[in-house]
Each structure stands twice: as structure tokens, then as C-alpha cells.
Design a protein around this motif. Sequence first.
Motif, PDB file in Angstrom:
ATOM      1  N   TYR A 193       0.831  -1.201   0.000  1.00 49.93           N
ATOM      2  CA  TYR A 193       0.000   0.000   0.000  1.00 49.93           C
ATOM      3  C   TYR A 193       0.869   1.257   0.000  1.00 49.93           C
ATOM      4  CZ  TYR A 193      -4.199   2.769   0.648  1.00 49.93           C
ATOM      5  OH  TYR A 193      -5.231   3.661   0.451  1.00 49.93           O
ATOM      6  N   SER A 194       2.019   1.184   0.643  1.00 47.46           N
ATOM      7  CA  SER A 194       2.943   2.323   0.638  1.00 47.46           C
ATOM      8  C   SER A 194       3.364   2.658  -0.783  1.00 47.46           C
ATOM      9  CB  SER A 194       4.178   2.001   1.487  1.00 47.46           C
ATOM     10  OG  SER A 194       3.835   1.823   2.840  1.00 47.46           O
ATOM     11  N   VAL A 195       3.654   1.630  -1.561  1.00 46.07           N
ATOM     12  CA  VAL A 195       4.046   1.835  -2.960  1.00 46.07           C
ATOM     13  C   VAL A 195       2.890   2.463  -3.742  1.00 46.07           C
ATOM     14  CG1 VAL A 195       4.678   0.663  -5.109  1.00 46.07           C
ATOM     15  CG2 VAL A 195       5.778   0.009  -2.957  1.00 46.07           C
ATOM     16  N   LYS A 196       1.672   2.000  -3.494  1.00 41.95           N
ATOM     17  CA  LYS A 196       0.503   2.573  -4.173  1.00 41.95           C
ATOM     18  C   LYS A 196       0.355   4.059  -3.846  1.00 41.95           C
ATOM     19  CE  LYS A 196      -2.433  -1.545  -4.595  1.00 41.95           C
ATOM     20  NZ  LYS A 196      -3.714  -2.182  -4.178  1.00 41.95           N
ATOM     21  N   LEU A 197       0.588   4.407  -2.581  1.00 44.12           N
ATOM     22  CA  LEU A 197       0.492   5.814  -2.175  1.00 44.12           C
ATOM     23  C   LEU A 197       1.508   6.670  -2.928  1.00 44.12           C
ATOM     24  CD1 LEU A 197      -0.006   6.132   1.707  1.00 44.12           C
ATOM     25  CD2 LEU A 197      -1.451   7.086  -0.096  1.00 44.12           C
ATOM     26  N   ILE A 198       2.734   6.197  -2.987  1.00 40.81           N
ATOM     27  CA  ILE A 198       3.788   6.953  -3.670  1.00 40.81           C
ATOM     28  C   ILE A 198       3.453   7.114  -5.155  1.00 40.81           C
ATOM     29  CG2 ILE A 198       6.222   6.975  -4.316  1.00 40.81           C
ATOM     30  CD1 ILE A 198       6.724   5.301  -1.739  1.00 40.81           C
ATOM     31  N   LYS A 199       2.999   6.048  -5.787  1.00 44.46           N
ATOM     32  CA  LYS A 199       2.662   6.114  -7.216  1.00 44.46           C
ATOM     33  C   LYS A 199       1.458   7.017  -7.459  1.00 44.46           C
ATOM     34  CE  LYS A 199       4.706   1.730  -8.667  1.00 44.46           C
ATOM     35  NZ  LYS A 199       4.486   0.385  -9.262  1.00 44.46           N
ATOM     36  N   THR A 200       0.514   7.016  -6.527  1.00 40.33           N
ATOM     37  CA  THR A 200      -0.635   7.929  -6.642  1.00 40.33           C
ATOM     38  C   THR A 200      -0.170   9.374  -6.551  1.00 40.33           C
ATOM     39  OG1 THR A 200      -2.153   6.301  -5.693  1.00 40.33           O
ATOM     40  CG2 THR A 200      -2.845   8.606  -5.636  1.00 40.33           C
ATOM     41  N   ALA A 201       0.744   9.633  -5.635  1.00 38.81           N
ATOM     42  CA  ALA A 201       1.290  10.991  -5.500  1.00 38.81           C
ATOM     43  C   ALA A 201       1.925  11.446  -6.815  1.00 38.81           C
ATOM     44  CB  ALA A 201       2.309  11.039  -4.372  1.00 38.81           C
ATOM     45  N   LEU A 202       2.678  10.563  -7.437  1.00 42.08           N
ATOM     46  CA  LEU A 202       3.297  10.887  -8.729  1.00 42.08           C
ATOM     47  C   LEU A 202       2.232  11.203  -9.777  1.00 42.08           C
ATOM     48  CD1 LEU A 202       6.051   8.120  -8.801  1.00 42.08           C
ATOM     49  CD2 LEU A 202       6.471  10.579  -8.643  1.00 42.08           C
ATOM     50  N   ASP A 203       1.198  10.375  -9.839  1.00 41.93           N
ATOM     51  CA  ASP A 203       0.121  10.583 -10.814  1.00 41.93           C
ATOM     52  C   ASP A 203      -0.590  11.912 -10.594  1.00 41.93           C
ATOM     53  OD1 ASP A 203       0.671   8.120 -11.933  1.00 41.93           O
ATOM     54  OD2 ASP A 203      -0.917   7.062 -10.849  1.00 41.93           O
ATOM     55  N   LEU A 204      -0.640  12.361  -9.335  1.00 41.20           N
ATOM     56  CA  LEU A 204      -1.325  13.608  -8.992  1.00 41.20           C
ATOM     57  C   LEU A 204      -0.456  14.850  -9.207  1.00 41.20           C
ATOM     58  CD1 LEU A 204      -3.097  12.443  -5.712  1.00 41.20           C
ATOM     59  CD2 LEU A 204      -4.221  12.988  -7.886  1.00 41.20           C
ATOM     60  N   GLY A 205       0.796  14.649  -9.588  1.00 49.89           N
ATOM     61  CA  GLY A 205       1.681  15.776  -9.845  1.00 49.89           C
ATOM     62  C   GLY A 205       2.570  16.174  -8.694  1.00 49.89           C
ATOM     63  N   VAL A 206       2.555  15.395  -7.611  1.00 49.22           N
ATOM     64  CA  VAL A 206       3.452  15.676  -6.485  1.00 49.22           C
ATOM     65  C   VAL A 206       4.885  15.416  -6.931  1.00 49.22           C
ATOM     66  CG1 VAL A 206       4.144  14.937  -4.169  1.00 49.22           C
ATOM     67  CG2 VAL A 206       1.705  15.109  -4.759  1.00 49.22           C
ATOM     68  N   ASN A 207       5.760  16.382  -6.706  1.00 49.77           N
ATOM     69  CA  ASN A 207       7.162  16.190  -7.097  1.00 49.77           C
ATOM     70  C   ASN A 207       8.127  16.407  -5.940  1.00 49.77           C
ATOM     71  OD1 ASN A 207       7.423  18.969  -6.787  1.00 49.77           O
ATOM     72  ND2 ASN A 207       8.309  19.325  -8.814  1.00 49.77           N
ATOM     73  N   VAL A 208       7.585  16.418  -4.713  1.00 46.66           N
ATOM     74  CA  VAL A 208       8.417  16.559  -3.514  1.00 46.66           C
ATOM     75  C   VAL A 208       8.087  15.416  -2.562  1.00 46.66           C
ATOM     76  CG1 VAL A 208       9.042  18.002  -1.551  1.00 46.66           C
ATOM     77  CG2 VAL A 208       8.427  19.075  -3.714  1.00 46.66           C
ATOM     78  N   PHE A 209       9.119  14.698  -2.161  1.00 47.15           N
ATOM     79  CA  PHE A 209       8.966  13.594  -1.226  1.00 47.15           C
ATOM     80  C   PHE A 209       9.963  13.808  -0.099  1.00 47.15           C
ATOM     81  CE2 PHE A 209       7.393  12.269  -5.258  1.00 47.15           C
ATOM     82  CZ  PHE A 209       6.310  11.450  -4.982  1.00 47.15           C
ATOM     83  N   ASP A 210       9.439  13.927   1.120  1.00 47.54           N
ATOM     84  CA  ASP A 210      10.279  14.244   2.272  1.00 47.54           C
ATOM     85  C   ASP A 210      10.381  13.045   3.207  1.00 47.54           C
ATOM     86  OD1 ASP A 210      11.611  16.305   4.113  1.00 47.54           O
ATOM     87  OD2 ASP A 210      10.049  15.446   5.384  1.00 47.54           O
TER      88      ASP A 210
END
Length: 317
Positions: free
Chosen positions: A35-52
Motif C-alpha cells: 500500500y505504501s508503494v501505491k500511495l507513492i505512485k498515486t502521488a506521482l500521478d497527482l503531480g506531487v514532485n516533492v517527497f520528504d
Amino acid sequence: MHYRVLGKTSIKVSEIGFGAWVIGTSMYGDLDREYSVKLIKTALDLGVNVFDTADMYGDGLSEKVLGEVLRGYDVNVFTKVGYEVGKLVNGRHVQNFSVNYIVNAVRESFRRLGRRITLLQLHNPPISVIRDKELHRALLKLVDEGYIEYLGVALGPETNVLSEGLVAIDEGYEAIMFVFNILEQEPGRTLIRRGMENAVGLITRVPHASNVLTDRQEMNFGSRDHRSLRDRDWLVRAVEFTNTRVRPIAKSLGMDLETLAIKYVLTYPINTVMVTATSIDELVKYVKAADGNYLNSDVIKTLEKLYAEFTEPIAVK
């Protein structure tokens, strides 16, 4: 998704950033790897480009998972160093800001992430560390060597955040991260003013005040959950105040608490706000709130008055 420039750097960061302390840790609930991987990939699809993230989140696991999932993507990865990975004393990580330890920690983070670190932040450092010229020179050397692009300071909630933030600005760090939300407006507003004067990158976190400013208000957390560090009396007061004084404002504006909380932060000239999302629905809601339509001055003034009202008993005490 809308984007802003991080301080005086040339980096364009998404207004919503992904707080990765939910990855590989029990610091904010429990998510399995899939599920963690799904969250990260969803963030990418939504245009998030910052991961802290930070090296101590899951003792390196958060960095490792991010490194694997983000490989090949043109995104910004922020991480933090300052706590000894794999070493606990009375169940808690201990800090170590010695030059040798920090240099080695940065190299290990670089290895786990598999990429150059966009922003390396000192993790909740005391003022003496922020003023440490030798450490700063060592970090600048790591920039020259290609491990890091920029340097910042992540300010801890349990320390003298205002003084530490001002010192970080004076010492030439390029970004600061701090707590900022409707119920915790200071020292954030002061840091924003000073940061803007010095073109320092402004990164905020905890926009929902540990879920108080949501419909999932909780007050009972596991011992390993970071929210358990919140003062119980503060949580009780905050939940009651939110439900009686803040929620009606959100309703009058036709939005829920989560959306109001995000829009409040993004009305200010911060560069990116790190959200803590433990579900895809939460993440989608937070990103939708960052639509470029933020709060007018009258609403901001009302929320500032409410903050003064909320904090007045604390000040008198």
C-alpha cells in the motif's frame, strides 16, 4: 497541481509534498509495503514532485522504498540526518551531529535513495549545531561532491523553534521546515516573514495538527506513534475548539476541515506543505485542496483572531 519556487533555488516544488514518515515506520499508523508503494505512485500521478523523508524513518527503510519506487522519475527528494540509525535508548533514537557521523549518514542516505539528495536537512538540531561552522563546511563539501543540491534545517516541535529558525536563516541555510497550521500559527508566521526577507525556502508540515483539523480526530495513539508525544490536555482543548469555533468557518465556506487546513497554509507564501496521508482518498483530497483558490484576507484575519483566542489561556498560564 500548482508549483512554487523553493526560496532562492531554481527548484519548482509542488504545493503539496508527500511526507514519507508513513513509509516503513509505525510513526503515523501502520501501512504495509504494497500500500505504501501505491500511495507513492498515486502521488506521482497527482503531480506531487516533492517527497520528504529521513534516514531514521524505519531505520533507512523509508529512504530505501522511496529510492526504489522513484527511480527514473524527475522529482525532488528531501531527507534528514541527525539521529543514529539503528540505535535506540529507552525506545527512542538518539541524536548525533558529529561531523564524521553526519558525513557518513549523508552518504548512506545517498546510497539508499540511489540519487542526489535535493535538500539535505539537519533533523531537529539545537542552536549549537546550526551554528557549527565545521559541520556546515562539511555539508558544503558534500554539495560540491554531488551528494546534495541544497542544505536546510528541519526544526523540531519540542525545541526553541523560533530562535533555531532565525539562526538557521542567519547561518545561510537555504530552507527551513516547521510546523504551521490554524491551531499553531506561531512561530510559523514570524518565520515566514523572516524567511521571505532572506529568500529562504519555506517548508511547512503538520497542516492538520495531528489530525485535529480533520474528521478523523483521534486522541489515543500507540506508544510508537509520533502523535503520542502531543500533550493530552492540548489535544482535548484543540478538538473541542476546532469543533465549536473552526469547523463552522469551514462549513460557511462550503468546505471540510481538511480542505480549510490546506488552504490556510497555502494562502501564505510558503513553498510546499508536507501532508501526512495514510490512504489514497486522503491524498487525493489534499491535492485537490491545492487548487490555487485560497483564503481571502477577511478569513485569514478571522482565523488569526481565533488563534489568539485559542492560545490566550496558555499565555495567561
